[in-house]
Design a protein around this motif. Structure first.
Motif, PDB file in Angstrom:
ATOM      1  N   ARG A  81       0.841  -1.210   0.000  1.00 49.94           N
ATOM      2  CA  ARG A  81       0.000   0.000   0.000  1.00 49.94           C
ATOM      3  C   ARG A  81       0.872   1.254   0.000  1.00 49.94           C
ATOM      4  O   ARG A  81       0.622   2.197  -0.744  1.00 49.94           O
ATOM      5  CB  ARG A  81      -0.932   0.017   1.204  1.00 49.94           C
ATOM      6  CG  ARG A  81      -2.279  -0.629   0.954  1.00 49.94           C
ATOM      7  CD  ARG A  81      -3.279  -0.351   2.067  1.00 49.94           C
ATOM      8  NE  ARG A  81      -2.846  -0.829   3.372  1.00 49.94           N
ATOM      9  CZ  ARG A  81      -2.923  -2.098   3.783  1.00 49.94           C
ATOM     10  NH1 ARG A  81      -3.437  -3.010   2.993  1.00 49.94           N
ATOM     11  NH2 ARG A  81      -2.509  -2.446   4.977  1.00 49.94           N
ATOM     12  N   HIS A  82       1.909   1.243   0.821  1.00 50.99           N
ATOM     13  CA  HIS A  82       2.816   2.396   0.922  1.00 50.99           C
ATOM     14  C   HIS A  82       3.534   2.636  -0.412  1.00 50.99           C
ATOM     15  O   HIS A  82       3.734   3.779  -0.815  1.00 50.99           O
ATOM     16  CB  HIS A  82       3.836   2.166   2.042  1.00 50.99           C
ATOM     17  CG  HIS A  82       4.846   3.254   2.169  1.00 50.99           C
ATOM     18  ND1 HIS A  82       4.535   4.488   2.687  1.00 50.99           N
ATOM     19  CD2 HIS A  82       6.152   3.297   1.836  1.00 50.99           C
ATOM     20  CE1 HIS A  82       5.613   5.250   2.669  1.00 50.99           C
ATOM     21  NE2 HIS A  82       6.603   4.550   2.150  1.00 50.99           N
ATOM     22  N   GLN A  83       3.920   1.545  -1.110  1.00 48.50           N
ATOM     23  CA  GLN A  83       4.615   1.661  -2.386  1.00 48.50           C
ATOM     24  C   GLN A  83       3.669   2.017  -3.531  1.00 48.50           C
ATOM     25  O   GLN A  83       4.112   2.430  -4.596  1.00 48.50           O
ATOM     26  CB  GLN A  83       5.331   0.341  -2.724  1.00 48.50           C
ATOM     27  CG  GLN A  83       6.436  -0.015  -1.773  1.00 48.50           C
ATOM     28  CD  GLN A  83       7.547   1.019  -1.773  1.00 48.50           C
ATOM     29  OE1 GLN A  83       7.979   1.487  -2.823  1.00 48.50           O
ATOM     30  NE2 GLN A  83       7.997   1.404  -0.607  1.00 48.50           N
ATOM     31  N   GLY A  84       2.367   1.789  -3.298  1.00 50.03           N
ATOM     32  CA  GLY A  84       1.394   2.074  -4.343  1.00 50.03           C
ATOM     33  C   GLY A  84       1.533   1.123  -5.522  1.00 50.03           C
ATOM     34  O   GLY A  84       1.291   1.497  -6.655  1.00 50.03           O
ATOM     35  N   GLY A  85       1.930  -0.106  -5.231  1.00 50.98           N
ATOM     36  CA  GLY A  85       2.133  -1.059  -6.324  1.00 50.98           C
ATOM     37  C   GLY A  85       1.580  -2.417  -5.980  1.00 50.98           C
ATOM     38  O   GLY A  85       0.729  -2.565  -5.111  1.00 50.98           O
ATOM     39  N   GLU A  86       2.092  -3.389  -6.681  1.00 53.81           N
ATOM     40  CA  GLU A  86       1.666  -4.765  -6.468  1.00 53.81           C
ATOM     41  C   GLU A  86       2.906  -5.640  -6.374  1.00 53.81           C
ATOM     42  O   GLU A  86       4.029  -5.176  -6.580  1.00 53.81           O
ATOM     43  CB  GLU A  86       0.750  -5.211  -7.604  1.00 53.81           C
ATOM     44  CG  GLU A  86       1.385  -5.079  -8.967  1.00 53.81           C
ATOM     45  CD  GLU A  86       0.399  -5.341 -10.095  1.00 53.81           C
ATOM     46  OE1 GLU A  86       0.816  -5.941 -11.096  1.00 53.81           O
ATOM     47  OE2 GLU A  86      -0.769  -4.953  -9.974  1.00 53.81           O
ATOM     48  N   GLU A  87       2.702  -6.906  -6.094  1.00 54.54           N
ATOM     49  CA  GLU A  87       3.805  -7.848  -5.991  1.00 54.54           C
ATOM     50  C   GLU A  87       4.620  -7.828  -7.284  1.00 54.54           C
ATOM     51  O   GLU A  87       4.068  -7.756  -8.368  1.00 54.54           O
ATOM     52  CB  GLU A  87       3.276  -9.264  -5.747  1.00 54.54           C
ATOM     53  CG  GLU A  87       2.468  -9.412  -4.475  1.00 54.54           C
ATOM     54  CD  GLU A  87       3.323  -9.571  -3.235  1.00 54.54           C
ATOM     55  OE1 GLU A  87       4.553  -9.447  -3.307  1.00 54.54           O
ATOM     56  OE2 GLU A  87       2.739  -9.823  -2.165  1.00 54.54           O
ATOM     57  N   LYS A  88       5.932  -7.911  -7.144  1.00 51.73           N
ATOM     58  CA  LYS A  88       6.828  -7.835  -8.302  1.00 51.73           C
ATOM     59  C   LYS A  88       6.984  -9.171  -9.011  1.00 51.73           C
ATOM     60  O   LYS A  88       7.263  -9.220 -10.189  1.00 51.73           O
ATOM     61  CB  LYS A  88       8.205  -7.306  -7.891  1.00 51.73           C
ATOM     62  CG  LYS A  88       8.143  -5.965  -7.192  1.00 51.73           C
ATOM     63  CD  LYS A  88       7.499  -4.907  -8.059  1.00 51.73           C
ATOM     64  CE  LYS A  88       7.439  -3.586  -7.337  1.00 51.73           C
ATOM     65  NZ  LYS A  88       6.244  -2.848  -7.555  1.00 51.73           N
ATOM     66  N   ALA A  89       6.845 -10.246  -8.317  1.00 55.18           N
ATOM     67  CA  ALA A  89       6.838 -11.615  -8.854  1.00 55.18           C
ATOM     68  C   ALA A  89       8.085 -11.991  -9.636  1.00 55.18           C
ATOM     69  O   ALA A  89       9.064 -12.402  -9.044  1.00 55.18           O
ATOM     70  CB  ALA A  89       5.575 -11.867  -9.650  1.00 55.18           C
ATOM     71  N   PHE A  90       8.085 -11.869 -10.928  1.00 57.91           N
ATOM     72  CA  PHE A  90       9.011 -12.455 -11.887  1.00 57.91           C
ATOM     73  C   PHE A  90      10.395 -12.815 -11.339  1.00 57.91           C
ATOM     74  O   PHE A  90      10.788 -13.964 -11.354  1.00 57.91           O
ATOM     75  CB  PHE A  90       9.144 -11.519 -13.085  1.00 57.91           C
ATOM     76  CG  PHE A  90       9.881 -12.101 -14.244  1.00 57.91           C
ATOM     77  CD1 PHE A  90       9.336 -13.156 -14.957  1.00 57.91           C
ATOM     78  CD2 PHE A  90      11.097 -11.597 -14.630  1.00 57.91           C
ATOM     79  CE1 PHE A  90      10.005 -13.702 -16.043  1.00 57.91           C
ATOM     80  CE2 PHE A  90      11.776 -12.128 -15.713  1.00 57.91           C
ATOM     81  CZ  PHE A  90      11.228 -13.180 -16.420  1.00 57.91           C
TER      82      PHE A  90
END
Length: 169
Positions: free
Chosen positions: A145-154
């Motif tokens: 939430r703080h990063q404003g993103g989603e899991e990076k995965a790859f």
């Protein structure tokens, strides 16, 4: 260090004609992004890169290789790919590592500030119980939430309850 991530379920696999060397990749649109160099015998690397590239072109995909070793850059250039240096992976031999000396002054100051502010690390051995996994999930969700993103995965992984349960943290 990337081989572990080549085994995650978000990857597809290309095996060379001998079946003893593979490339883990993910297809996104018309791009096939390989994670690292081919995994297998050194003498099979060049042929596997070439075979993968041919397979990509046959499918109308553009091949891309992410986080490859500099040792193999000439092989990628031979097939017409260009290198873009994004960063470096640090490999630290911990038994000899210390923060002494001018080169580590900034890092040493940061570590000392963290200690003064009460930060510390704790190593948790697997298996991890559900209560602890839920606490980790909360931290992960807050960070995302703080990063404003989603899991990076790859190439970085993602929050996977069962994987974490059996992994030291």
């Amino acid at each position: 260090s990337l081989v572990y991530f080549t085994l995650w379920p978000d990857k597809q696999y290309f095996f060379n004609h001998n079946g003893n060397c593979y490339i883990a990749f993910r297809q996104v649109g018309d791009i096939a992004v390989a994670l690292g160099d081919p995994v297998g015998p050194l003498e099979e690397i060049a042929a596997t890169i070439s075979e993968f590239t041919t397979m990509c072109h046959d499918n109308g995909w553009h091949p891309a290789f992410y986080q490859v070793l500099p040792d193999h850059l000439p092989l990628y250039r031979q097939i017409g790919l260009k290198a873009l240096h994004i960063g470096d992976e640090a490999i630290v031999y911990l038994p000899n590592f210390n923060l002494a000396g001018k080169a580590f002054k900034n890092l040493r100051n940061t570590v000392n500030r963290f200690r003064r502010e009460g930060f510390h690390s704790i190593y948790y051995e697997a298996p991890l119980d559900s209560h602890f996994i839920n606490r980790l999930r909360s931290v992960s969700d807050d960070w995302l939430r703080h990063q404003g993103g989603e899991e990076k995965a790859f190439s970085l992984g993602w929050f996977d309850t069962e994987m974490l349960r059996h992994t030291p943290v």
